[in-house]
Enzyme design. Structure first.
Site, mmCIF file in Angstrom:
data_model
loop_
_atom_site.group_PDB
_atom_site.id
_atom_site.type_symbol
_atom_site.label_atom_id
_atom_site.label_comp_id
_atom_site.label_asym_id
_atom_site.label_seq_id
_atom_site.Cartn_x
_atom_site.Cartn_y
_atom_site.Cartn_z
ATOM 1 C CB SER A 58 86.471 -57.643 -12.674
ATOM 2 O OG SER A 58 86.986 -56.574 -11.920
ATOM 3 C CG ASP A 113 82.201 -51.545 -15.467
ATOM 4 O OD1 ASP A 113 82.270 -51.113 -14.298
ATOM 5 O OD2 ASP A 113 82.842 -52.525 -15.869
ATOM 6 C CG HIS A 167 82.579 -54.381 -12.873
ATOM 7 N ND1 HIS A 167 83.514 -54.073 -13.845
ATOM 8 C CD2 HIS A 167 83.227 -55.177 -11.960
ATOM 9 C CE1 HIS A 167 84.672 -54.646 -13.538
ATOM 10 N NE2 HIS A 167 84.528 -55.315 -12.409
#
Length: 273
Positions: free
Chosen positions: A89, A214, A243
Site C-alpha cells: 500500500s 483488494d 489488501h
C-alpha cells in the site's frame, strides 16, 4: 503518540527492507518474517508519523517525500546504502520513490498506493481510511474484534481472512489504526499533490503484485494507471488475498518476494577504506 520504537531487524543475507501501509506499523509483517529471514538481513521500520515511529517534525508539511526521507535515514543507520525493498500500500509507493533515489536493488510492491486515476477514486480511498481511523478508536470495535467471525467482518476492507489474525495481535492492529497521527494530513496532501509520478525508465527490477480481492485499492481503479507509470515493471496477481496479504497467505507473500530477490542477487557493494 507512543514513544518511538527501534526498527525490527533479524536474519542473515542480502539486505531487505519491509514497508507497511498507512495506519499500520512494522507488526503488519510479523507473519512473513521467519520465511524472509531465512534468506535476508531483514529491516522492518515503523514509518514516521505512525504508532511507534518517529514523530513528524513540528511545522513540516506532511507528505510521502518526508516518509521517504525518514526511511533513507533508517537505512543509513542500519548500514544499508541499498536494499531489496518490499512495500504494501503506502509502503509500496514509498519503496518506488526510494528506487527513484537509487536506494533499491529490487522492488516488490504489494497493491501499492499512488495510482488513482480520478479524484473520485481518491475520495473513495480517503473515506475508507477515515472510517478505519474512527473504528480504531471505538471500544465496541475492540470487543467485537476479539472474536474471529466478527473480526473477519470488521477487517473485510483490508483482509480477506481477518479471522486468521491471532487474537493476541488484534489489540496492536487496532491501536495502529487509531495511532497514525499524520493520516488526515497525509491524505489531504495526496489529494493536493497527486500520486506516484511516472518513471521514464525503472532503475531496478520491479514486481507489482496486486491482491486479487483488494477492496481498498482495487485493480480496475488503481492498477491500470500504474502500468502506465511503471514502464517495464512485472505485474502479477495474488489470488484470494485482501489488501494486506501478509495475514491472508504468508507463504504466498514470501514466495512472491523471494521470486524477485533471489533472482536478482547483488554483487557485494564496495565500501570505503
Amino acid at each position: 503518540m507512543s514513544a518511538p520504537e527501534g526498527p525490527y531487524r533479524g536474519g542473515r543475507g542480502e539486505p531487505l527492507v519491509l514497508l507497511h501501509g498507512a495506519s499500520m506499523s512494522w507488526r503488519a509483517w510479523r507473519p512473513v518474517l521467519a520465511g524472509l529471514e531465512e534468506h535476508h538481513d531483514v529491516l522492518v521500520p515503523t514509518m514516521i508519523g505512525h504508532r511507534g515511529g518517529a514523530p513528524w517534525p513540528e511545522g513540516e508539511p506532511v507528505g510521502v517525500a518526508g516518509i521517504v526521507d525518514d526511511v533513507e535515514l533508517l537505512m543509513d543507520a542500519a548500514g544499508m546504502p541499498t536494499a531489496h525493498l518490499v512495500g504494501n500500500s503506502l509502503g509500496g509507493w514509498v519503496a518506488l520513490e526510494l528506487a527513484r533515489r537509487g536506494r533499491a536493488r529490487t522492488v516488490v510492491a504489494l497493491s501499492p498506493a499512488g495510482g488513482w486515476r480520478t479524484r473520485l477514486d481518491l475520495r473513495r480511498l480517503v473515506w475508507s481510511f477515515r472510517l478505519g481511523s474512527a473504528l480504531g478508536g471505538s471500544p465496541a470495535v475492540r470487543v467485537m474484534a476479539a472474536r474471529p467471525r466478527p473480526r473477519r467482518l470488521l477487517l473485510g476492507r483490508v483482509l480477506e481472512r481477518g479471522d486468521r489474525v491471532p487474537t493476541a495481535d488484534v489489540p496492536d492492529l487496532i491501536d495502529d489504526l487509531g495511532g497514525c497521527v499524520i493520516l488526515h494530513e497525509l491524505l489531504d496532501g495526496a489529494a493536493e499533490h497527486g500520486g506516484l509520478a511516472s518513471f521514464e525508465e525503472l532503475p531496478c527490477p520491479v514486481r507489482v503484485a496486486w491482491c486479487g480481492r483488494d477492496r481498498l485499492i482495487p485493480w480496475r481503479r488503481h492498477g491500470e494507471t500504474l502500468r502506465e507509470r511503471l514502464p517495464g515493471a512485472e505485474f502479477v496477481r495474488l489470488p484470494r488475498v485482501g489488501h494486506v496479504p501478509m495475514w491472508d497467505d504468508p507463504d504466498l507473500v514470501v514466495r512472491t518476494v523471494l521470486g524477485v530477490t533471489t533472482a536478482h542477487p547483488c554483487v557485494r557493494e564496495e565500501t570505503s577504506a
